[in-house]
Design an enzyme around this catalytic site. Structure first.
Site, PDB file in Angstrom:
ATOM      1  N   GLU A   1      21.202  -6.858  16.685  1.00  0.00           N
ATOM      2  CA  GLU A   1      20.743  -7.134  15.321  1.00  0.00           C
ATOM      3  C   GLU A   1      21.569  -8.227  14.666  1.00  0.00           C
ATOM      4  OE1 GLU A   1      18.820  -7.667  12.505  1.00  0.00           O
ATOM      5  OE2 GLU A   1      18.111  -5.662  13.055  1.00  0.00           O
TER       6      GLU A   1
ATOM      7  N   ASP B   1      20.351 -11.936  13.423  1.00  0.00           N
ATOM      8  CA  ASP B   1      20.545 -12.422  12.058  1.00  0.00           C
ATOM      9  C   ASP B   1      21.336 -13.721  12.042  1.00  0.00           C
ATOM     10  OD1 ASP B   1      19.264 -10.160  11.172  1.00  0.00           O
ATOM     11  OD2 ASP B   1      21.067  -9.136  10.494  1.00  0.00           O
TER      12      ASP B   1
ATOM     13  N   ASP C   1       9.390  -2.195  10.327  1.00  0.00           N
ATOM     14  CA  ASP C   1       8.606  -2.328  11.553  1.00  0.00           C
ATOM     15  C   ASP C   1       7.733  -1.102  11.796  1.00  0.00           C
ATOM     16  OD1 ASP C   1      10.089  -4.637  11.800  1.00  0.00           O
ATOM     17  OD2 ASP C   1      11.382  -3.889  13.392  1.00  0.00           O
TER      18      ASP C   1
ATOM     19  N   SER D   1      13.432  -7.937  11.296  1.00  0.00           N
ATOM     20  CA  SER D   1      14.822  -8.373  11.401  1.00  0.00           C
ATOM     21  C   SER D   1      14.927  -9.851  11.748  1.00  0.00           C
ATOM     22  CB  SER D   1      15.567  -7.564  12.468  1.00  0.00           C
ATOM     23  OG  SER D   1      15.965  -6.318  11.965  1.00  0.00           O
TER      24      SER D   1
ATOM     25  N   ASP E   1      -1.098 -19.496   4.457  1.00  0.00           N
ATOM     26  CA  ASP E   1      -1.722 -18.226   4.087  1.00  0.00           C
ATOM     27  C   ASP E   1      -2.061 -17.430   5.345  1.00  0.00           C
ATOM     28  OD1 ASP E   1      -2.852 -16.196   2.660  1.00  0.00           O
ATOM     29  OD2 ASP E   1      -4.646 -17.318   2.040  1.00  0.00           O
ATOM     30  N   VAL E   2      -1.695 -16.165   5.369  1.00  0.00           N
ATOM     31  CA  VAL E   2      -2.007 -15.269   6.487  1.00  0.00           C
ATOM     32  C   VAL E   2      -3.233 -14.460   6.076  1.00  0.00           C
ATOM     33  CG1 VAL E   2      -1.166 -13.381   7.939  1.00  0.00           C
ATOM     34  CG2 VAL E   2       0.418 -15.174   7.171  1.00  0.00           C
TER      35      VAL E   2
ATOM     36  N   GLY F   1      -5.130 -15.503   0.167  1.00  0.00           N
ATOM     37  CA  GLY F   1      -4.241 -15.389  -0.977  1.00  0.00           C
ATOM     38  C   GLY F   1      -3.185 -14.327  -0.767  1.00  0.00           C
TER      39      GLY F   1
ATOM     40  N   ASP G   1      -1.345 -10.860  -0.490  1.00  0.00           N
ATOM     41  CA  ASP G   1      -1.728  -9.489  -0.162  1.00  0.00           C
ATOM     42  C   ASP G   1      -0.473  -8.693   0.142  1.00  0.00           C
ATOM     43  OD1 ASP G   1      -1.212  -9.760   2.883  1.00  0.00           O
ATOM     44  OD2 ASP G   1      -2.710 -11.314   2.518  1.00  0.00           O
TER      45      ASP G   1
END
Length: 536
Positions: free
Chosen positions: A278, A282, A365, A466, A503-504, A517, A519
């Site tokens: 982790e 990072d 997750d 992460s 945008d996803v 837009g 969400d």
């Protein structure tokens, strides 16, 4: 804009209509018990006398004192992000924050004296006077806080304990004490990292692992400055020896300058090394995405217990060295609410916002529901649901020739859903209802399109939110390098035009769906870094 304490006190009093620089009054004499924000653990419903913890069971606590003049603090935060306010872009230094918002010395000493009389030892006070740390046992805790502790296990099967009564303090301390964190160790934060099945390309066209140094190209940093003048923090736990070695191996392998690092041990030094992947994920992605930082500070907690993390968050804020702090951790927000750590951490994050700090937090997750596996619901992870942080969701990233961005869909396990308890911040203009909406933005998180990093000296590929959180942390560090007065990122993300984002628009996390837009599942989507920079 930094202001000297005397002028800042006068200015805030004039603008916000309150005198905030006088010391807080001490609490009165004890006449009864006062409740705190630490509630009985859910095990109370099934606990029996046979479950009671032995009185000698060791217990470490953080007694959390209340921020004074809390409404004035929130008014200051709002004014500092309001372009029409004379306080626009104002930030506090830690000495300012202590003078205006910390409890008085008398209040602190009353808590210290009470703990000592109750049998607690190793009592220490944080520099901003918000936390009083102490070691004791279950017997001392029951006497001091009118709560019984029972034996239990955490999700990993480790021995734990939990309080089965609401936690109280004498009425004389009621105006001072917000919560007592550490009276349960059953529920705690966990990392948001997921390994990939293999290193490199998946069968899906365009979905492959990425060296952290390629993310600036993928997300189009253009001429955006590197974060070479900005200090970034990482909330971590345990022994940082190997992550530092792996970071050196990463910079050497990629021909990058050595990173100026610092490890700040918070509390007793921890020995845990299970989090090495982790902290590798990072640190290496912050360095790769940022183009380099002034300093990287690891705030190493003793463990991932709520009490240890509260202390680490507070140290990052009281130090005020890192202007962006990454937190690739979280837990069910209901658990954080019940044990008082939400109340404790929110006021710490609020002080960070007042100092211009941004906490970048993984949304989790576990899809839309961090709290249970089934049935699926919509309860987010904390601290991502705090109104004083930026919540970063995750995507599946597709790339083309030359590491060009080709598309992103929602990663199916990315967290994102409305809070059940946290209020909506004034700057959050999307979503519905009156509670905090998670997420704000998103970046790559799918392990199959994840990051190829060095872990324990060898290449490995990881994703999870992460990964998305440090990608945003590095992005915001770049923004601060060129716009040093921006301060907290949250409001700015809602004020820039839609052209700033990829945008996803497709994918689901179980309870929420990505749409055109903003969400819940993906927020605004991922940033086109050069566009974000030019619109701030």
């Amino acid at each position: 804009m930094q202001m000297k304490k005397s002028s800042l006190c006068v200015a805030m009093s004039a603008v916000l209509g309150a005198f905030v620089c006088a010391p807080a009054m001490a609490a009165g004499a004890a006449t009864a018990w006062a409740v705190t924000a630490t509630r009985a653990h859910e095990l109370a419903a099934t606990a029996t006398a046979a479950d009671l913890a032995d009185a000698a069971t060791p217990v470490h606590i953080e007694v959390v004192l209340k921020v004074q003049n809390r409404s004035t603090l929130d008014d200051f935060i709002a004014s500092a992000h309001n372009p029409s306010s004379p306080m626009f872009h104002a930030t506090l230094q830690p000495a300012d924050a202590v003078a205006m918002f910390s409890p008085s010395d008398d209040q602190v000493q009353a808590v210290v004296a009470y703990l000592g009389k109750a049998g607690f030892t190793n009592i220490s006070v944080s520099s901003n006077k918000l936390l009083v740390s102490a070691d004791g046992n279950a017997g001392a805790a029951q006497s001091a806080f009118a709560t019984r502790l029972v034996k239990a296990q955490d999700a990993e099967g480790r021995a734990a304990y939990a309080n089965i009564d609401d936690v109280k303090v004498p009425a004389a301390l009621g105006d001072s004490v917000l919560a007592v964190v550490g009276l349960q160790t059953v529920n705690h934060a966990h990392t948001m990292i997921k390994p990939a099945d293999r290193i490199g390309t998946k069968a899906t066209t365009g979905v492959t692992g990425h060296n952290p140094t390629t993310f600036p190209t993928i997300y189009n940093v253009g001429s955006t400055p590197t974060a070479a003048t900005v200090t970034v923090g990482i909330i971590s736990d345990g022994d940082m020896t190997q992550p530092l070695k792996d970071l050196t191996s990463f910079t050497t392998a990629n021909g990058l300058p050595a990173v100026n690092t610092q490890v700040v041990v918070v509390g007793a030094a921890g020995t845990d090394t299970s989090g090495t992947p982790e902290w590798d994920l990072d640190s290496q992605n912050i360095v790769g995405m940022s183009g380099g930082v002034s300093k990287l500070i690891f705030y190493a907690a003793n463990s991932l217990s709520n009490s240890a993390l509260t202390a680490a968050f507070n140290r990052a804020v009281s130090d005020n060295q890192a202007k962006v702090i990454n937190v690739s951790l979280g837990e069910c927000e209901t658990s954080a609410y019940n044990d008082g750590s939400m109340a404790a951490d929110d006021q710490i994050f609020a002080l960070g916002v007042s100092q211009g700090q941004t906490f970048s937090i993984s949304t989790g997750d576990s899809g839309s529901n961090e709290c249970t596996k089934a049935p699926r619901g919509t309860t987010p992870s904390y601290p991502a649901s705090s109104p004083y942080v930026v919540a970063v969701s995750g995507t599946t990233l597709s790339t083309g020739t030359g590491n060009s961005w080709a598309g992103e869909t929602l990663w199916s396990k990315a967290g994102g859903s409305p809070s059940t308890v946290e209020p909506k911040p004034s700057w959050q203009t999307q979503g519905g209802g009156t509670t905090r909406d998670v997420a704000d933005v998103a970046f790559d998180a799918d392990p199959n399109s994840g990051s190829i990093i060095i872990v324990n000296g060898s290449n490995a590929q990881y994703g999870g939110t992460s990964l998305s959180a440090p990608l945003f942390a590095a992005t915001w560090a770049r923004m601060l390098a060129g716009h040093s007065t921006l301060g907290f990122a949250g409001p700015h993300l809602y004020q820039v035009p839609s052209s700033v984002y990829h945008d996803v628009t497709s994918g689901s996390n179980g309870g929420e769906t990505a749409t055109a837009g903003w969400d819940y599942a993906s927020g605004f989507g991922s940033a086109i870094v050069s566009n974000l920079y030019s619109n701030l």
